[in-house]
Motif scaffolding. Structure first.
Motif, PDB file in Angstrom:
ATOM      1  N   UNK A 174      -3.330  10.954  -3.724  1.00  0.00           N
ATOM      2  CA  UNK A 174      -2.122   9.867  -3.497  1.00  0.00           C
ATOM      3  C   UNK A 174      -1.587   9.837  -2.262  1.00  0.00           C
ATOM      4  N   UNK A 175      -1.655  10.695  -1.441  1.00  0.00           N
ATOM      5  CA  UNK A 175      -0.973  10.563  -0.087  1.00  0.00           C
ATOM      6  C   UNK A 175      -2.036   9.535   0.723  1.00  0.00           C
ATOM      7  N   UNK A 176      -3.074   9.593   0.586  1.00  0.00           N
ATOM      8  CA  UNK A 176      -4.067   8.529   1.441  1.00  0.00           C
ATOM      9  C   UNK A 176      -3.887   7.152   0.627  1.00  0.00           C
ATOM     10  N   UNK A 177      -3.514   7.083  -0.740  1.00  0.00           N
ATOM     11  CA  UNK A 177      -3.287   5.920  -1.188  1.00  0.00           C
ATOM     12  C   UNK A 177      -2.129   5.404  -0.544  1.00  0.00           C
ATOM     13  N   UNK A 178      -1.030   6.163  -0.603  1.00  0.00           N
ATOM     14  CA  UNK A 178       0.231   5.794   0.016  1.00  0.00           C
ATOM     15  C   UNK A 178       0.112   5.132   1.264  1.00  0.00           C
ATOM     16  N   UNK A 179      -0.540   5.984   2.224  1.00  0.00           N
ATOM     17  CA  UNK A 179      -0.825   5.782   3.703  1.00  0.00           C
ATOM     18  C   UNK A 179      -1.532   4.247   3.620  1.00  0.00           C
ATOM     19  N   UNK A 180      -2.591   3.924   2.915  1.00  0.00           N
ATOM     20  CA  UNK A 180      -3.378   2.612   2.962  1.00  0.00           C
ATOM     21  C   UNK A 180      -2.413   1.603   2.533  1.00  0.00           C
ATOM     22  N   UNK A 181      -1.579   1.891   1.362  1.00  0.00           N
ATOM     23  CA  UNK A 181      -0.775   0.849   0.948  1.00  0.00           C
ATOM     24  C   UNK A 181       0.161   0.371   1.892  1.00  0.00           C
ATOM     25  N   UNK A 182       0.898   1.323   2.918  1.00  0.00           N
ATOM     26  CA  UNK A 182       1.683   1.185   3.936  1.00  0.00           C
ATOM     27  C   UNK A 182       1.157   0.497   5.000  1.00  0.00           C
ATOM     28  N   UNK A 183      -0.178   0.512   5.093  1.00  0.00           N
ATOM     29  CA  UNK A 183      -0.946  -0.049   6.366  1.00  0.00           C
ATOM     30  C   UNK A 183      -0.807  -1.543   6.072  1.00  0.00           C
ATOM     31  N   UNK A 184      -0.984  -2.094   4.729  1.00  0.00           N
ATOM     32  CA  UNK A 184      -0.873  -3.332   4.295  1.00  0.00           C
ATOM     33  C   UNK A 184       0.303  -3.991   4.116  1.00  0.00           C
ATOM     34  N   UNK A 185       1.198  -3.104   3.353  1.00  0.00           N
ATOM     35  CA  UNK A 185       2.636  -3.621   3.089  1.00  0.00           C
ATOM     36  C   UNK A 185       3.865  -2.599   3.710  1.00  0.00           C
TER      37      UNK A 185
END
Length: 245
Positions: free
Chosen positions: A61-72
């Motif tokens: 989840x930490x990596x997913x959060x990081x990738x989502x924030x890079x997009x939005x």
């Protein structure tokens, strides 16, 4: 509201799906980190809310959060996890989560959190749209100020001894404003949850502590600490020592 629930426990997903349906919200589910990112990337602007479990297969989840924030930078994220340590909370907030709910949780609690964050997100969007067209502010446009501190709701900026406090998230700004509007008044965690998060009954006090910790780190980049702990009670704003820098 359209929600992407990223959760590998099918029982939790099915349970929350019934509650979302009752609220007449549209929901899609992802059961691992890779599936979550594939669904999010299909149309990032289409999602109004993300609920994100930390313990995911494929990609955590930490990596997913990081990738989502890079997009939005704006889509609200609520992290759901069995992890209970302050360091995990702070790391999640640092990666861009708007809130943090520990398992096991009540579905009613999560629904209340989602509603509160969605209201705040709508308000923040209106404020940001206004600020984009705003001219450079002058001293008269600061709506909260003391001898050493000033804050503008119009531009969402705060300054200590003339230096801007960097990188404030919407929640950190709202928390700082709430405290600074009444210098030296002590606010309990329950009061801050109600005033800043709109959680009257469903709040987790650790959410306040985690945000305070991140806010203090940013304040300390520009000057002395102005967010004080009143042990056994809560927190207060006091910049009386800021002039001694």
């Amino acid at each position: 509201m359209k929600i992407l629930m990223i959760e590998d426990n099918t029982s939790v997903s099915e349970m929350m799906g019934m509650f979302f349906q009752k609220e007449q919200w549209e929901v899609d589910f992802a059961y691992d980190g890779n599936e979550a990112m594939a669904k999010f990337k299909t149309d990032p602007a289409d999602w109004d809310m993300i609920t994100l479990d930390l313990n995911l297969p494929g990609k955590d989840g930490m990596q997913v959060a990081k990738e989502i924030r890079a997009i939005s930078k704006t889509v609200p994220i609520i992290m759901l996890t069995a992890r209970d340590s302050e360091s995990d909370q702070v790391l999640g907030l640092d990666l861009g989560a708007d809130d943090y709910v520990t398992k096991p949780f009540s579905p009613i609690t999560l629904i209340a959190r989602i509603k509160a964050i969605h209201r705040r997100a709508d308000i923040g969007t209106s404020v940001n749209e206004t600020a984009q067209n705003a001219p450079t502010i002058d001293q008269g446009e600061f709506d909260v100020f003391t001898d050493h501190f000033k804050l503008s709701s119009k531009t969402r900026e705060a300054f200590l001894n003339g230096k801007e406090i960097p990188g404030l998230t919407p929640k950190e700004f709202d928390l700082l404003k709430t405290l600074a509007k009444k210098p030296r008044q002590v606010f309990s965690r329950e009061q801050l949850l109600e005033l800043v998060w709109d959680y009257e009954y469903y709040g987790d006090e650790r959410t306040v502590d985690a945000h305070i910790k991140k806010l203090r780190q940013k304040v300390e980049k520009v000057g002395p600490q102005i967010i004080q702990t009143v042990w056994g009670v809560g927190y207060k704003f006091d910049d009386s020592e800021a002039g001694n820098e």
